[in-house]
Design a protein around this motif. Structure first.
Motif, mmCIF file in Angstrom:
data_model
loop_
_atom_site.group_PDB
_atom_site.id
_atom_site.type_symbol
_atom_site.label_atom_id
_atom_site.label_comp_id
_atom_site.label_asym_id
_atom_site.label_seq_id
_atom_site.Cartn_x
_atom_site.Cartn_y
_atom_site.Cartn_z
ATOM 1 N N LEU A 1 69.009 20.027 79.506
ATOM 2 C CA LEU A 1 70.032 21.047 79.758
ATOM 3 C C LEU A 1 70.329 21.869 78.510
ATOM 4 N N ASP A 2 69.480 21.761 77.512
ATOM 5 C CA ASP A 2 69.740 22.446 76.244
ATOM 6 C C ASP A 2 69.722 23.959 76.375
ATOM 7 N N PHE A 3 69.108 24.480 77.427
ATOM 8 C CA PHE A 3 69.092 25.930 77.607
ATOM 9 C C PHE A 3 70.508 26.486 77.754
ATOM 10 N N LEU A 4 71.444 25.650 78.170
ATOM 11 C CA LEU A 4 72.827 26.099 78.334
ATOM 12 C C LEU A 4 73.490 26.403 76.999
ATOM 13 N N LEU A 5 72.957 25.834 75.918
ATOM 14 C CA LEU A 5 73.511 26.108 74.599
ATOM 15 C C LEU A 5 73.362 27.575 74.220
ATOM 16 N N HIS A 6 72.321 28.196 74.705
ATOM 17 C CA HIS A 6 72.046 29.594 74.363
ATOM 18 C C HIS A 6 72.525 30.557 75.451
ATOM 19 N N ALA A 7 72.974 30.011 76.574
ATOM 20 C CA ALA A 7 73.337 30.880 77.698
ATOM 21 C C ALA A 7 74.686 31.555 77.509
ATOM 22 N N ASN A 8 75.581 30.921 76.758
ATOM 23 C CA ASN A 8 76.919 31.475 76.517
ATOM 24 C C ASN A 8 77.658 31.741 77.833
ATOM 25 N N LEU A 9 77.594 30.782 78.753
ATOM 26 C CA LEU A 9 78.235 30.938 80.061
ATOM 27 C C LEU A 9 79.682 30.454 79.977
ATOM 28 N N THR A 10 80.511 31.209 79.304
ATOM 29 C CA THR A 10 81.895 30.802 79.046
ATOM 30 C C THR A 10 82.787 30.901 80.276
ATOM 31 N N GLU A 11 82.314 31.550 81.350
ATOM 32 C CA GLU A 11 83.114 31.660 82.580
ATOM 33 C C GLU A 11 82.601 30.739 83.689
ATOM 34 N N LEU A 12 81.570 29.941 83.392
ATOM 35 C CA LEU A 12 80.982 29.073 84.413
ATOM 36 C C LEU A 12 81.972 27.986 84.812
ATOM 37 N N GLU A 13 82.256 27.873 86.131
ATOM 38 C CA GLU A 13 83.205 26.903 86.655
ATOM 39 C C GLU A 13 82.532 25.794 87.451
ATOM 40 N N PHE A 14 81.370 26.080 88.018
ATOM 41 C CA PHE A 14 80.672 25.096 88.854
ATOM 42 C C PHE A 14 79.212 25.022 88.425
ATOM 43 N N LEU A 15 78.731 23.797 88.197
ATOM 44 C CA LEU A 15 77.332 23.598 87.793
ATOM 45 C C LEU A 15 76.753 22.436 88.581
ATOM 46 N N GLN A 16 75.668 22.707 89.304
ATOM 47 C CA GLN A 16 74.964 21.660 90.039
ATOM 48 C C GLN A 16 73.559 21.528 89.467
ATOM 49 N N VAL A 17 73.267 20.353 88.896
ATOM 50 C CA VAL A 17 71.962 20.108 88.276
ATOM 51 C C VAL A 17 71.427 18.738 88.703
ATOM 52 N N GLY A 18 71.700 18.338 89.928
ATOM 53 C CA GLY A 18 71.282 17.026 90.411
ATOM 54 C C GLY A 18 69.793 16.958 90.719
ATOM 55 N N LYS A 19 69.290 15.735 90.840
ATOM 56 C CA LYS A 19 67.913 15.456 91.217
ATOM 57 C C LYS A 19 66.910 16.150 90.297
ATOM 58 N N ASN A 20 67.147 16.052 88.989
ATOM 59 C CA ASN A 20 66.205 16.533 87.999
ATOM 60 C C ASN A 20 65.678 15.336 87.205
ATOM 61 N N VAL A 21 64.949 15.604 86.117
ATOM 62 C CA VAL A 21 64.308 14.500 85.394
ATOM 63 C C VAL A 21 64.890 14.282 84.005
ATOM 64 N N PHE A 22 65.892 15.073 83.585
ATOM 65 C CA PHE A 22 66.518 14.810 82.294
ATOM 66 C C PHE A 22 67.356 13.547 82.405
ATOM 67 N N SER A 23 67.491 12.822 81.309
ATOM 68 C CA SER A 23 68.230 11.560 81.343
ATOM 69 C C SER A 23 69.272 11.449 80.234
ATOM 70 N N VAL A 24 69.324 12.451 79.359
ATOM 71 C CA VAL A 24 70.278 12.439 78.253
ATOM 72 C C VAL A 24 71.056 13.749 78.262
ATOM 73 N N ILE A 25 72.385 13.644 78.114
ATOM 74 C CA ILE A 25 73.252 14.820 78.055
ATOM 75 C C ILE A 25 73.832 14.901 76.658
ATOM 76 N N ARG A 26 73.538 15.991 75.973
ATOM 77 C CA ARG A 26 74.017 16.119 74.600
ATOM 78 C C ARG A 26 75.414 16.732 74.558
ATOM 79 N N GLU A 27 76.180 16.311 73.571
ATOM 80 C CA GLU A 27 77.565 16.757 73.446
ATOM 81 C C GLU A 27 77.703 18.272 73.328
#
Length: 842
Positions: free
Chosen positions: A640-666
């Protein structure tokens, strides 16, 4: 002196340790976060807990929730503390559970609750105190329980109740129902076990009831002895009037306000039913006389003698032929519903006397053609759906210029003639779905300038000619879903300048010609789901398909059929400057060009799920900073590291289920400052220190709800595979710098206090200890450099000389073997009196 100093020191140590212990105890106690078991809270403060198998009321619903959906669970009881922490509830649905008992006071804190659904449970009795506190409740639904009795004061708090549903229970009478509900407007007590209706059981004074449903009760007696229904307008007695019913009213004016009556399924004699009708005829305007069978014509004649009757339902009566004399007395009808019969023929003059008729419903019969009889009417709405009509002739709707709504769906109209709608100049709605139409033949090219809604859903159309809809310049909604269209040509939608909604879903479209949508300047919603559109490359295409659709708000482009080499050109969305919702899920896109969304700066919702986008370019979302909802589930995302560069400061809902990443960085989660809902259902996680921060964040953060977090499972390491993530203790991984800083600061403060206290009260003891320490160090350092001649120097006052010489000297020198230095005996003038003696005896 020791005692005086020791007590304060012990007090300081105990007090400091106590403060530290209390802080630690509060610090390490688990905080109440936003994560919930099974339920999830939507952005509008609604808790959705449907069909999760709850056996008790869930305890972790946030207090801010205003609406709870709990239907379809196995809850058997409500305790008085189940809802105590939910003071803001306005709506709660507990239907389809196993509730057999509700403790007194269970709703005492729900003073704001307005709607309560308890239907389809196992309640047997309504007891006093069960609904205490519900002072603002307006709707209470108790249908489909097993209720036998209602306690006298059970509804005493429901002073604002307006709708009460008690249908399909086992009530034998109406006692205690209206005693404390003075503003009740609708009372539904259908399908109980009442054989009599006595008005004094319900009330002995005037009520505000507008609707009373007594259907399916097999009434043998209906006695109205007081004017308790001055406002009653709708009375439902369907399947409730038995043969030999006693119908008594002290005054025939008691039901003078009833305008809608349902006496369908009557099993009474004609005479008995005539008594019923005569007591209501003075105000009756709408009558339902469905599935009667016996004495139908006589009942129609009796009913139509009422000059106020304007709406008449005669459904499910097995009628096969409508004759001229059947409805000849119904001269004031405005609505006639003879649907769901077996009509095969309607005589030409059957409706001749119905001069005021404006709505004619003949759906679900066996007509094979449009009846000629409709031409003698002035109707504005005609429903001929679900018949066996196979051909529409040019004169079937002749002179029907007043027709505004025409339903012909579910007939067998394979081919339309160009003249069939020639006189329908004021038609606004035309429903032609499921008619097996394969050719329009110009039927829509003229004559219907006021048409607003047109449905051609689920037909067999393969081609749309140029200008097929050119006369429909008022059309706003066009449904072409479920046909076999394969190409959209330039000019297909010519004339549709007012069209706002177009559905082309589930066709076989492989190509959109240049300018195919050029005439749709007002289009807001375009549905292209489930077609065969394909592009071979992400490179630019010469003519983007939506370049003229600057007003488009919603584009649905999902599940294009499986065709090799499917991609999305980088300028595919060119022209969609006002696009708010884009759904391109299920297309197996392998990648998206970084410039894909450069043309959609106002995008608010984006659905990318069910593709093969394993890596997302860092700058893909940079042009869509207004994005509030993002779906990227089932795309094989590795991070999900692409979100670091997205600058989605107004994003309220995020669905990222059933993928293959296993670590979420702070940093990823902290970058989504407005996130309210995070849906990761179906992912598996690494259960080690790499996810320690994420685990703590899921439990303790107050802003973002992580949907279904209690069911997250470990995938690694192998010994934890299948275990629940939130059950794994990772506290040893966490280094909390804030806590460390606190401990350091606390220790410094405690030490400073101790030093200050000691300096104030023990200053000279410290000085003495300092010099004593120096002496000890000096002695330790120099003890081997020279031998001692004397063991001690005795300093004494001349008054003590006798004691020193007579007692001390013999004792220490003669008995103990000491060598003493005495001033008058051993002192040498000019030398130090005791240069080598560390011990002085005074």
């Amino acid at each position: 002196m020791k005692t005086e100093i020791a007590m304060p020191l012990r007090g300081i140590c105990f007090c400091s340790f106590g403060i530290l212990y209390l802080f630690l105890n509060s610090y390490i106690r688990p905080t109440t976060g936003y994560v919930m078991k099974n339920c999830w809270v939507t952005q509008n403060a609604k808790a959705d807990c449907r069909k999760f198998g709850f056996k008790v009321f869930p305890k972790d619903i946030p207090a801010r929730v205003t609406k709870i959906l709990l239907q379809g669970n196995n809850i058997s009881k409500l305790n008085e503390r189940d809802l105590e922490n939910l003071p803001n509830l306005l709506y709660i649905d507990l239907s389809h559970n196993l509730i057999s008992k509700i403790d007194s006071g269970s709703f005492v804190r729900q003073i704001s609750l307005e709607v309560l659904h308890l239907e389809n449970n196992k309640l047997r009795n309504i007891q006093e105190g069960m609904f205490d506190g519900l002072v603002h409740l307006t709707l209470l639904w108790l249908n489909f329980n097993q209720i036998q009795t209602v306690a006298p004061a059970s509804f005493k708090s429901l002073s604002k109740l307006m709708i009460l549903g008690l249908g399909h229970n086992k009530l034998h009478n109406l006692a205690n129902i209206l005693q404390h509900t003075p503003h009740l407007h609708s009372l539904i007590i259908a399908a109980n076990e009442m054989s009599t209706f006595h008005s004094w059981e319900l009330s002995n004074k005037s009520t505000e009831l507008v609707t009373l449903d007594l259907s399916q009760n097999e009434l043998m007696a209906f006695r109205l002895t007081a004017d308790i229904f001055p406002n009653l307008t709708r009375l439902n007695l369907e399947d409730s009037i038995e043969n030999g019913i006693v119908w008594e009213m002290n005054d025939t004016s008691y039901l003078s306000s009833v305008s809608e009556l349902d006496i369908s399924g009557v099993r009474s004699s004609l005479h008995g039913l005539q008594d019923v009708l005569e007591t209501i005829n003075s105000s009756l305007s709408y009558l339902k006389l469905n599935h009667v069978n016996n004495n139908l014509q006589a009942l129609i004649n009796i009913s139509c003698k009422n000059p106020l009757l304007s709406g008449f339902e005669i459904r499910n009566n097995g009628i096969k032929h409508i004759r001229p004399d059947m409805l000849h007395l119904c001269t004031n009808l405005k609505l006639l519903d003879i649907g769901s019969n077996e009509i095969t023929e309607i005589s030409n003059k059957s409706f001749q006397s119905l001069r005021q008729l404006h709505t004619l419903i003949i759906h679900s019969n066996r007509l094979t053609s449009v009846p000629h009889a409709i031409r003698n009417t002035q109707i504005s709405k005609l429903d001929l759906s679900c018949n066996n009509i196979s051909v529409i002739d040019c004169d079937d709707f002749a002179n029907m210029t007043g027709l505004k709504v025409l339903h012909l769906y579910k007939n067998h109209l394979s081919v339309l003639k160009d003249c069939v709608f020639k006189d329908l100049v004021n038609l606004k709605e035309l429903m032609l779905q499921n008619c097996s139409i394969d050719q329009l033949n110009g039927a829509l090219k003229k004559n219907m300038p006021n048409l607003i809604h047109l449905s051609l859903l689920n037909n067999q159309l393969t081609v749309l000619d140029h200008g097929e809809f050119k006369a429909l310049n008022s059309l706003q909604n066009l449904t072409l879903e479920g046909n076999k269209l394969n190409k959209l040509k330039n000019g297909t939608f010519f004339g549709l300048s007012s069209l706002t909604h177009l559905s082309l879903q589930s066709n076989e479209i492989t190509e959109i010609s240049n300018g195919a949508f050029a005439d749709l300047k007002a289009l807001k919603t375009l549905n292209l789901n489930c077609n065969h559109l394909k592009y071979a490359s992400v490179e630019r295409i010469s003519y983007p398909p939506f370049v003229e659709l600057s007003q488009l708000d919603t584009l649905l482009f999902t599940a294009q059929k499986k065709i090799h080499k499917r991609a999305l050109p980088q300028n595919f969305l060119h022209g969609l400057t006002n696009l708010s919702v884009l759904d391109i899920r299920g297309n197996e896109f392998a990648s998206l060009h970084p410039h894909t969304f450069n043309y959609t700066p106002n995008l608010n919702e984006l659905i990318l799920s069910q593709n093969d986008i394993t890596d997302i370019p860092d700058n893909l979302f940079s042009p869509i900073q207004k994005l509030k909802s993002l779906w990227i589930s089932q795309t094989n995302l590795r991070s999900l590291d692409f979100l670091l560069h997205a600058n989605l400061t107004e994003l309220e809902f995020l669905q990222v289920g059933k993928n293959v990443f296993s670590v979420i960085r702070e940093p990823v989660m902290l970058s989504l400052t407005a996130l309210n809902i995070l849906d990761m259902k179906g992912n598996s996680f690494t259960c080690n220190c790499d996810n320690a921060w994420f685990l703590q964040w899921v439990i303790s953060n107050k802003q973002t709800q992580v949907v279904d977090a209690y069911n997250f499972e470990c995938n690694y390491p192998p010994n934890l595979k299948g275990r629940k993530l939130l059950e794994i203790g990772l506290s040893s991984c966490t280094v909390d710098m804030g806590f460390i800083f606190y401990i350091s600061t606390a220790c410094t403060v405690i030490m400073t206090i101790a030093v200050s206290f000691t300096h104030h009260f023990l200053q000279w003891h410290l000085v003495y200890a300092y010099y004593l320490m120096l002496a000890i160090l000096y002695n330790s350092k120099n003890k081997d450099k020279r031998a001692h001649q004397k063991d001690a120097f005795v300093s004494y006052n001349t008054n003590d000389e006798g004691w020193v010489l007579g007692e001390l000297l013999p004792k220490l020198e003669d008995e103990q073997g000491w060598r003493l230095c005495l001033h008058h005996r051993d002192f040498q003038p000019g030398e130090e009196p005791y240069p080598e003696h560390p011990l002085h005896l005074h």
